[in-house]
Design a protein around this motif. Structure first.
Motif, PDB file in Angstrom:
ATOM      1  N   SER A  73       0.825  -1.209   0.000  1.00 20.73           N
ATOM      2  CA  SER A  73       0.000   0.000   0.000  1.00 20.73           C
ATOM      3  C   SER A  73       0.855   1.254   0.000  1.00 20.73           C
ATOM      4  O   SER A  73       0.330   2.370  -0.014  1.00 20.73           O
ATOM      5  N   GLY A  74       2.180   1.084   0.040  1.00 19.51           N
ATOM      6  CA  GLY A  74       3.080   2.226   0.005  1.00 19.51           C
ATOM      7  C   GLY A  74       3.430   2.788   1.370  1.00 19.51           C
ATOM      8  O   GLY A  74       4.000   3.882   1.450  1.00 19.51           O
ATOM      9  N   ASN A  75       3.143   2.064   2.441  1.00 18.55           N
ATOM     10  CA  ASN A  75       3.482   2.529   3.784  1.00 18.55           C
ATOM     11  C   ASN A  75       4.930   2.179   4.113  1.00 18.55           C
ATOM     12  O   ASN A  75       5.358   1.037   3.914  1.00 18.55           O
ATOM     13  N   LEU A  76       5.674   3.153   4.622  1.00 21.73           N
ATOM     14  CA  LEU A  76       7.074   2.960   4.958  1.00 21.73           C
ATOM     15  C   LEU A  76       7.201   2.077   6.187  1.00 21.73           C
ATOM     16  O   LEU A  76       6.657   2.367   7.241  1.00 21.73           O
ATOM     17  N   LYS A  77       7.960   0.968   6.050  1.00 20.35           N
ATOM     18  CA  LYS A  77       8.076  -0.017   7.118  1.00 20.35           C
ATOM     19  C   LYS A  77       9.510  -0.209   7.595  1.00 20.35           C
ATOM     20  O   LYS A  77       9.731  -0.904   8.590  1.00 20.35           O
ATOM     21  N   GLY A  78      10.480   0.365   6.911  1.00 15.85           N
ATOM     22  CA  GLY A  78      11.866   0.194   7.327  1.00 15.85           C
ATOM     23  C   GLY A  78      12.812   0.815   6.315  1.00 15.85           C
ATOM     24  O   GLY A  78      12.388   1.294   5.252  1.00 15.85           O
TER      25      GLY A  78
END
Length: 331
Positions: free
Chosen positions: A108-113
Motif C-alpha cells: 500500500s506504500g506505507n514505509l516499514k523500514g
C-alpha cells in the motif's frame, strides 16, 4: 560466436581458447584469483510478453520514502509482501560517493523500514531475492566516475536500520564480467534469473540463472548488445522470460510538457532486437514533476503477471514514490 551452455571441461576449454572472440564478453583468460566467465549460450525458453499499448493501473501515488530524493529503482519480495525502493541518500555528495537509501514499503506504500548503503552506486536498478522470511538485495557496488556507477554486484540481507559500507563483511560480491562498468541488476522472480546490464565498449545485457551467479559460475544464458534508444535518458529495466523491458524519459519541463516523453520498449533477448516500442506511457499523467524511475516484475497471488512502472513526483526536497502497472500478456 555462440556456444551451447554446457558445464563440462570441454566447454571450459573452448571458452578459454576463444576468449575475446566472444565479442563484448570479458576474457576468460583472467588474472589469477579472478572469477571466470564462461561462453554464452544460444537462447532463453519461449515466453509471453507484456502488451505495452494496453492501459496502466495505479498501485499507489505520492508515498513518502525514507529520504526526500527522487526514487531510482525498486523491486518486490513477493512471498513476504515487501517492496524495496532505492534512492540517493540525502546530501549533495551522495551521487558522487554512491551513497544510497533503501526504503522498505508494504504494497500500500506505507514505509516499514530502511537501510543506508555507502559507496555502492547510483541505484539504477536493484534485484530482490526472497529467502525464507528474509529478503536479500542485489545492488551495484564499488562505484567509479563523478556520478558513481557500480563495477560489481553485491548481495546482502535487508536489515532494518542498518548502514553498510562497500567493505562490509555482510556483503557477498560478484564480478560476472571483469573490467565492466555501469553494472546493475534485476531479477526475474518467476524464472529465478538475474539480468545484469553493464558496459564494456557499449551497453550489454547478460542473463544468468540466479543459482549460478550465487555460486560464482558466470555462464550467461544470453549476452547481447542493448539496442540504441537514440540518446533518450535511460531510467530502468526489468526481465521476464525471454523479454527485457526498458524505460526512458525525463521529468516534465518547458521542453517536455504533458504528456511527456516517458517510453517503454521490449527487447527479445534471443535476437537482441527490439520487438515493441518505443511506446509512450501516460501512466500517472497528472503527477507533478513526473520523472520515470524504475521497472519491476510482479506476480499476484492469483497468478496475474504485472510490469510495474515507477515515477517520482512532488517538489524538490519532497519527492514522492508512485507505482503503476500493465497486466496484459501477448504471444
Amino acid at each position: 560466436m555462440m556456444i551451447p551452455r554446457k558445464k563440462t571441461a570441454l566447454a571450459a576449454a573452448l571458452a578459454l581458447a576463444l576468449g575475446g572472440a566472444l565479442g563484448g564478453c570479458a576474457s576468460t583468460g583472467a588474472a589469477a584469483g579472478a572469477e571466470p566467465m564462461s561462453a554464452r549460450a544460444a537462447s532463453l525458453p519461449d515466453s509471453k510478453r507484456f502488451d505495452l499499448t494496453e492501459p496502466s493501473y495505479d498501485l499507489f501515488r505520492h508515498k513518502k520514502l525514507v529520504n526526500t530524493t527522487v526514487q531510482q529503482s525498486f523491486g518486490f519480495d513477493i512471498p513476504n509482501k515487501r517492496l524495496f525502493v532505492a534512492q540517493l541518500k540525502n546530501g549533495s555528495s551522495s551521487d558522487a560517493n554512491g551513497d544510497l537509501a533503501i526504503s522498505r514499503l508494504d504494497f500500500s506504500g506505507n514505509l516499514k523500514g530502511h537501510m543506508y548503503l555507502k559507496g555502492f552506486g547510483h541505484g539504477v536498478s536493484i534485484g530482490v531475492e526472497p529467502s525464507g522470511t528474509a529478503s536479500y538485495l542485489w545492488v551495484e557496488v564499488d562505484p567509479e566516475g563523478s556520478s558513481a556507477r557500480g563495477t560489481r554486484l553485491a548481495r546482502f540481507k535487508f536489515v532494518d536500520g542498518q548502514t553498510l559500507t562497500n567493505t562490509s563483511s555482510a556483503l557477498t560480491k560478484y564480478t560476472p564480467v571483469a573490467g565492466s562498468t555501469g553494472v546493475s541488476a534485476t531479477i526475474d522472480p518467476v524464472n529465478k534469473r538475474l539480468a545484469m546490464r553493464y558496459k564494456t565498449s557499449g551497453w550489454r545485457i547478460a542473463v544468468y540463472d540466479l543459482a549460478d551467479v550465487k555460486a560464482k559460475r558466470y555462464e550467461p544464458l544470453v549476452d547481447v548488445a542493448q539496442p540504441s534508444q537514440n540518446g533518450e535518458t535511460f531510467q530502468g529495466y526489468a526481465l521476464y522470460g525471454r523479454y527485457f523491458y526498458t524505460l526512458y524519459g525525463t521529468a516534465y519541463s518547458d521542453d517536455n510538457p504533458v504528456p511527456g516523453n516517458s517510453r517503454l520498449s521490449t527487447i527479445d533477448l534471443n535476437t537482441g532486437q527490439r520487438v515493441a516500442g518505443p511506446t509512450l506511457t501516460k501512466a500517472g499523467g497528472t503527477l507533478t514533476h513526473r520523472e520515470p524511475e524504475g521497472l519491476a516484475i510482479f506476480r499476484t497471488d492469483g497468478g496475474q503477471m504485472r510490469l510495474f512502472i515507477g515515477f517520482a513526483s512532488g517538489a524538490q526536497g519532497d519527492r514522492r514514490s508512485n507505482l503503476f502497472y500493465k497486466n496484459v500478456l501477448i504471444g
